[in-house]
Enzyme design. Structure first.
Site, mmCIF file in Angstrom:
data_model
loop_
_atom_site.group_PDB
_atom_site.id
_atom_site.type_symbol
_atom_site.label_atom_id
_atom_site.label_comp_id
_atom_site.label_asym_id
_atom_site.label_seq_id
_atom_site.Cartn_x
_atom_site.Cartn_y
_atom_site.Cartn_z
ATOM 1 N N LEU A 10 16.740 49.089 91.203
ATOM 2 C CA LEU A 10 17.057 48.713 89.997
ATOM 3 C C LEU A 10 18.724 48.651 89.646
ATOM 4 O O LEU A 10 19.508 49.655 89.967
ATOM 5 C CB LEU A 10 16.721 49.980 88.938
ATOM 6 N N CYS A 12 21.723 45.126 90.352
ATOM 7 C CA CYS A 12 22.270 44.446 91.703
ATOM 8 C C CYS A 12 23.440 44.029 91.181
ATOM 9 O O CYS A 12 23.959 42.735 91.541
ATOM 10 C CB CYS A 12 21.531 43.368 92.223
ATOM 11 N N VAL A 15 27.739 47.613 92.999
ATOM 12 C CA VAL A 15 27.021 48.828 93.876
ATOM 13 C C VAL A 15 25.600 48.191 94.474
ATOM 14 O O VAL A 15 25.440 48.367 95.595
ATOM 15 C CB VAL A 15 26.954 49.881 93.030
ATOM 16 N N ARG A 46 18.857 41.674 85.266
ATOM 17 C CA ARG A 46 18.801 41.102 83.766
ATOM 18 C C ARG A 46 18.390 39.666 83.868
ATOM 19 O O ARG A 46 17.380 39.080 83.119
ATOM 20 C CB ARG A 46 19.940 41.237 83.278
ATOM 21 N N VAL A 134 29.104 61.272 91.275
ATOM 22 C CA VAL A 134 30.370 61.987 91.263
ATOM 23 C C VAL A 134 31.137 61.805 92.502
ATOM 24 O O VAL A 134 30.436 62.153 93.559
ATOM 25 C CB VAL A 134 30.279 63.596 91.171
ATOM 26 N N GLY A 136 32.028 59.196 94.280
ATOM 27 C CA GLY A 136 31.780 57.947 95.004
ATOM 28 C C GLY A 136 31.382 58.430 96.511
ATOM 29 O O GLY A 136 30.291 59.404 96.487
ATOM 30 N N GLU A 192 38.567 48.842 83.614
ATOM 31 C CA GLU A 192 37.996 47.955 82.837
ATOM 32 C C GLU A 192 38.249 47.338 81.630
ATOM 33 O O GLU A 192 39.379 47.652 81.295
ATOM 34 C CB GLU A 192 36.424 48.693 82.339
ATOM 35 N N LYS A 207 30.964 63.995 84.762
ATOM 36 C CA LYS A 207 31.076 64.362 86.297
ATOM 37 C C LYS A 207 31.466 65.853 86.277
ATOM 38 O O LYS A 207 30.592 66.524 87.051
ATOM 39 C CB LYS A 207 32.075 63.827 86.934
ATOM 40 N N GLY A 305 34.096 52.474 93.371
ATOM 41 C CA GLY A 305 33.945 51.008 94.141
ATOM 42 C C GLY A 305 32.362 50.689 94.775
ATOM 43 O O GLY A 305 31.789 51.828 95.087
#
Length: 429
Positions: A10, A12, A15, A46, A134, A136, A192, A207, A305
């Protein structure tokens, strides 16, 4: 060789695309490690017709019907990297109740309503893994819930947001202000376009809730976490920390309290440069764990990342696939302790306070009187400047946070206090 373990993905984005790439590139190794091949049977997105470049998958497996995908009888494991609360919660609860194991990186959902996911996993006899939620690729959650399961964890202190750590590191190294450091982080892709979740501490608080839940065998939600961001940290704060031999970090801190409860908080704090977390710079993450038998442990690495997060996702996928083949499942959620979460006002902390004051007789005595009124002990006092530029820097001993906050409030009302230029907590000493 056993039949393939069939996986639905779920999401794409950055990640998800890395998950697809690693599944393709490491196909033979994953098969050897699991004892069966992994078959990606569907990817929910989507826009199914979007050009996805050289992604090594058959375009026909893309779908916009995520719920329909998780309900398919041929799906064994669901990987979710979409994020957000809904509709992700509905998808994952449906999958778990149907006995499909779930691997998720969704920290917000786990912090907001992890209970629903854990309950659905028990109901369906399925696995729920979330190492990627949490820090990565840093192997952190599994050691907390497995390796240290025989120990008593007393404190978890961590830097778990790479964006804020990059900003504070830049402010420390270059003397820049918050806005300037944020602009640099945005230009480099660390922040962001809307950095609110990072700089206001929401990401770190989610986290922190997950870490505290595992460390203390207690269901801790985002609502139990005290949160402050870094937007008020100034270049002057950073310079003052340097003068004390400290640096400023956005910390998540989860501790056992002396009365048998726990406290969970996220806020900027000064820590000594000798502390192991002080040297964690740029966009790296680190978590410092203290346990009664194991002592002090530190986990360090890239905390965000596409590739690091996908690495953690695949690690969980291997674990749940092995369990599925052996007919077993991981241990259920450990929340037996049900420790009460203490409000921030009851937590004992230390403050660093900078006051711009009038330089006249009796000022220091009056300031000390305010601290005494609230039973807050002063550790150090330093005064610099004279006349219109007198500055008092006070560091307290440990006291209830509510008493410290009321002390600061009363100081603001004194006619000779022109302004309170800085209030920061002090940790790690």
């Amino acid at each position: 060789m056993a039949d393939p373990v069939k996986v639905a993905l779920l999401g794409c984005g950055s990640v998800g695309a890395e998950v697809v790439r690693l599944l393709h590139e490491q196909s033979s190794d994953l098969t050897a490690r699991i004892g069966a091949p992994i078959e990606l049977v569907g990817i929910a997105v989507r826009r199914a017709g979007r050009d996805r470049g050289t992604l090594p998958v058959d375009p026909s497996i893309f779908t916009t019907d995520a719920l329909g995908l998780v309900k398919r009888d041929d799906v064994d494991v669901v990987i979710e990297v979409v994020g957000g609360i809904e509709p992700a919660r509905t998808w994952l609860v449906e999958a778990l109740r149907a006995g499909k194991s779930v691997v998720t990186a969704n920290k917000a959902l786990l912090a907001e309503d992890g209970a629903s996911l854990h309950d659905a996993a028990v109901e369906g006899g399925a696995d729920l893994y979330y190492e990627a939620a949490v820090a990565g690729a840093i192997p952190l959650l599994r050691p907390l819930r497995e390796s240290l399961h025989g120990d008593k964890i007393t404190r978890v202190t961590g830097i778990v947001n790479g964006t804020t750590n990059f900003i504070l590191s830049a402010m420390d190294a270059k003397g820049s202000g918050f806005s300037e450091a944020l602009e640099e982080a945005t230009a480099l892709g660390y922040a962001e376009a809307d950095p609110t979740a990072d700089v206001e501490g929401f990401d770190a608080a989610a986290k922190a809730a997950i870490l505290a839940s595992l460390a203390f065998h207690t269901r801790v939600g985002a609502e139990n976490v005290y949160r402050e961001g870094i937007t008020e940290v100034s270049a002057a704060d950073v310079a003052s920390a340097k003068a004390m031999g400290c640096t400023i970090k956005l910390l998540c801190i989860a501790t056992r309290t002396v009365d048998g409860g726990i406290s969970v908080r996220v806020h900027p704090a000064m820590i000594p440069r000798t502390h192991p977390l002080a040297g964690v710079n740029d966009a790296f993450n680190a978590v410092f764990v203290e346990a009664e038998a194991a002592g002090q442990l530190m986990f360090y690495g890239r905390g965000a990342g596409g590739a690091p997060t996908a690495s953690a996702v695949l690690g969980d996928l291997v674990a749940v696939a092995r369990n599925r083949l052996s007919g077993s499942r991981a241990a259920s959620e450990s929340s037996y302790a049900s420790l009460p979460c203490r409000p921030m006002g009851e937590v004992r902390t230390r403050y660093h306070i900078s006051l711009d004051v009038a330089d006249r007789a009796g000022v220091l005595a009056a300031v000390a009187g305010v601290f005494a009124k609230h039973d807050v002990s002063i550790a150090t006092v330093n005064q610099s400047g004279r006349g219109d530029k007198a500055l008092l820097v006070i560091v307290t001993h440990s006291a209830p946070d509510a008493a410290l906050a009321q002390t600061v409030s009363d100081l603001r009302s004194l006619d000779f206090v022109k302004s309170i230029t800085s209030v920061l907590r002090v940790e790690g000493e």
